[in-house]
Design a protein around this motif. Structure first.
Motif, mmCIF file in Angstrom:
data_model
loop_
_atom_site.group_PDB
_atom_site.id
_atom_site.type_symbol
_atom_site.label_atom_id
_atom_site.label_comp_id
_atom_site.label_asym_id
_atom_site.label_seq_id
_atom_site.Cartn_x
_atom_site.Cartn_y
_atom_site.Cartn_z
ATOM 1 N N GLN A 1 0.816 -1.222 0.000
ATOM 2 C CA GLN A 1 0.000 0.000 0.000
ATOM 3 C C GLN A 1 0.851 1.275 0.000
ATOM 4 O O GLN A 1 0.306 2.377 -0.022
ATOM 5 C CB GLN A 1 -0.921 -0.004 1.225
ATOM 6 C CG GLN A 1 -1.919 -1.154 1.232
ATOM 7 C CD GLN A 1 -2.802 -1.149 2.455
ATOM 8 O OE1 GLN A 1 -3.227 -0.094 2.941
ATOM 9 N NE2 GLN A 1 -3.083 -2.332 2.991
ATOM 10 N N LEU A 2 2.157 1.098 0.058
ATOM 11 C CA LEU A 2 3.049 2.261 0.065
ATOM 12 C C LEU A 2 2.958 2.978 -1.288
ATOM 13 O O LEU A 2 3.089 2.349 -2.327
ATOM 14 C CB LEU A 2 4.482 1.816 0.339
ATOM 15 C CG LEU A 2 5.471 2.869 0.846
ATOM 16 C CD1 LEU A 2 6.668 2.186 1.491
ATOM 17 C CD2 LEU A 2 5.947 3.789 -0.258
ATOM 18 N N LYS A 3 2.739 4.277 -1.239
ATOM 19 C CA LYS A 3 2.632 5.070 -2.454
ATOM 20 C C LYS A 3 3.835 6.010 -2.532
ATOM 21 O O LYS A 3 3.835 7.103 -1.944
ATOM 22 C CB LYS A 3 1.329 5.871 -2.456
ATOM 23 C CG LYS A 3 0.082 4.976 -2.457
ATOM 24 C CD LYS A 3 -1.194 5.792 -2.418
ATOM 25 C CE LYS A 3 -2.418 4.881 -2.415
ATOM 26 N NZ LYS A 3 -3.685 5.653 -2.358
ATOM 27 N N PRO A 4 4.894 5.567 -3.229
ATOM 28 C CA PRO A 4 6.100 6.390 -3.308
ATOM 29 C C PRO A 4 5.870 7.694 -4.038
ATOM 30 O O PRO A 4 4.962 7.817 -4.867
ATOM 31 C CB PRO A 4 7.101 5.500 -4.041
ATOM 32 C CG PRO A 4 6.250 4.558 -4.827
ATOM 33 C CD PRO A 4 5.019 4.332 -4.020
ATOM 34 N N GLN A 5 6.704 8.672 -3.740
ATOM 35 C CA GLN A 5 6.617 9.966 -4.395
ATOM 36 C C GLN A 5 7.413 9.930 -5.694
ATOM 37 O O GLN A 5 8.587 9.607 -5.697
ATOM 38 C CB GLN A 5 7.168 11.058 -3.474
ATOM 39 C CG GLN A 5 6.365 11.224 -2.199
ATOM 40 C CD GLN A 5 6.950 12.307 -1.310
ATOM 41 O OE1 GLN A 5 8.139 12.348 -1.047
ATOM 42 N NE2 GLN A 5 6.097 13.200 -0.829
ATOM 43 N N ALA A 6 6.781 10.237 -6.786
ATOM 44 C CA ALA A 6 7.462 10.206 -8.072
ATOM 45 C C ALA A 6 8.381 11.402 -8.205
ATOM 46 O O ALA A 6 8.147 12.446 -7.598
ATOM 47 C CB ALA A 6 6.440 10.204 -9.197
#
Length: 271
Positions: A266-271
């Motif tokens: 569920q981790l949403k990395p920063q682009a």
């Protein structure tokens, strides 16, 4: 939730990483290396690590760092921080180079304030202060956890550390958290394990244990295996880097880590 300054100071006597003989030509194996350090008059009592090569179009996230024993020597973890800088990060350690005394959680907040105020200006034109990781070793890790309530901080790194005061605070942590522990011989092992277990089930986290004791490999070249875990977490969370993700999902096995995760998918990395 806040952490008592008295509790933070309790780890000041825990073994800190020994200072390393630092070469001003820097270190690190990253593409923008070597990483070097300097000081700034506008940020007294701190040490600033930067890549020696331009990062071009690649924006530089920020790592704010607290030292073991809450040491005010900003070179305490120079091997790790030069490595991080060589991959295109601005890293700010609490405490000046060779400085005596102790740090506080506020000094880490001061690092964040300064990074936000100076990003996009002069020598820091390429700094992206929308991507900030707060991390630290031992007592410095407690200082880093105090930053989790700061809306400007994207992720926390807990390195051979764990909460001393308000020991249930991790039940409210709602940002991605990295735990890097030195196995059962690590004096902070029990606290780190407790805090990981107390995280909400939907808080993305990665916990790695390797039997190297308190502080582990931080003073090895480039921070050793501890450094690899910290760097790959930062690369994935702050850069959405595929190599970082690959290390965290499978590559760590080659280094002997015992890993547990919460909600990693569920981790949403920063682009």
């Amino acid at each position: 939730m806040k952490f008592n300054a008295i509790a933070i100071s309790a780890l000041a006597g825990v073994a800190a990483a020994s200072p390393v003989d630092t070469r001003q030509n820097g270190g690190g194996d990253g593409p923008f290396g070597p990483g070097t350090y300097k000081t700034e008059g506008s940020l007294q009592q701190h040490t600033i690590y930067m890549p020696s090569k331009t990062t071009g179009s690649t924006k530089m996230p920020v790592l704010v760092w607290g030292n073991g024993g809450c040491s005010a020597d900003g070179r305490s973890n120079v091997q790790l921080l030069q490595q991080i800088a060589s991959y295109g990060y601005l890293a700010i350690s609490s405490g000046g180079p060779g400085q005596q005394g102790s740090t506080t959680a506020k000094m880490m907040t001061d690092s964040i304030d300064w990074a936000v105020a100076n990003a996009g200006k002069g020598d820091y034109a390429n700094v992206d202060a929308t991507k900030i990781m707060a991390a630290g070793f031992s007592c410095g890790g407690v200082e880093a956890m105090a930053q989790i309530w700061d809306s400007r901080v994207a992720t926390i790194g807990v390195i051979s550390s764990g909460l001393l005061d308000n020991q249930t605070a991790a039940t409210h942590f709602n940002k991605p958290v990295l735990f890097v522990l030195g196995g059962e011989s690590d004096i902070a092992y029990a606290n780190g394990e407790r805090d990981y277990k107390n995280l909400p089930a939907n808080t993305p986290s990665w916990k790695g244990n390797i039997n190297v004791g308190h502080g582990g490999t931080l003073n090895d070249q480039n921070g050793g295996k501890f450094g690899k875990a910290i760097l790959n977490w930062a690369q994935y969370v702050l850069h959405a880097d595929d190599k970082g993700k690959a290390y965290l999902t499978d590559g760590y096995k080659a280094d002997g880590w015992a890993v547990e995760t919460h909600a990693f998918d569920q981790l949403k990395p920063q682009a």
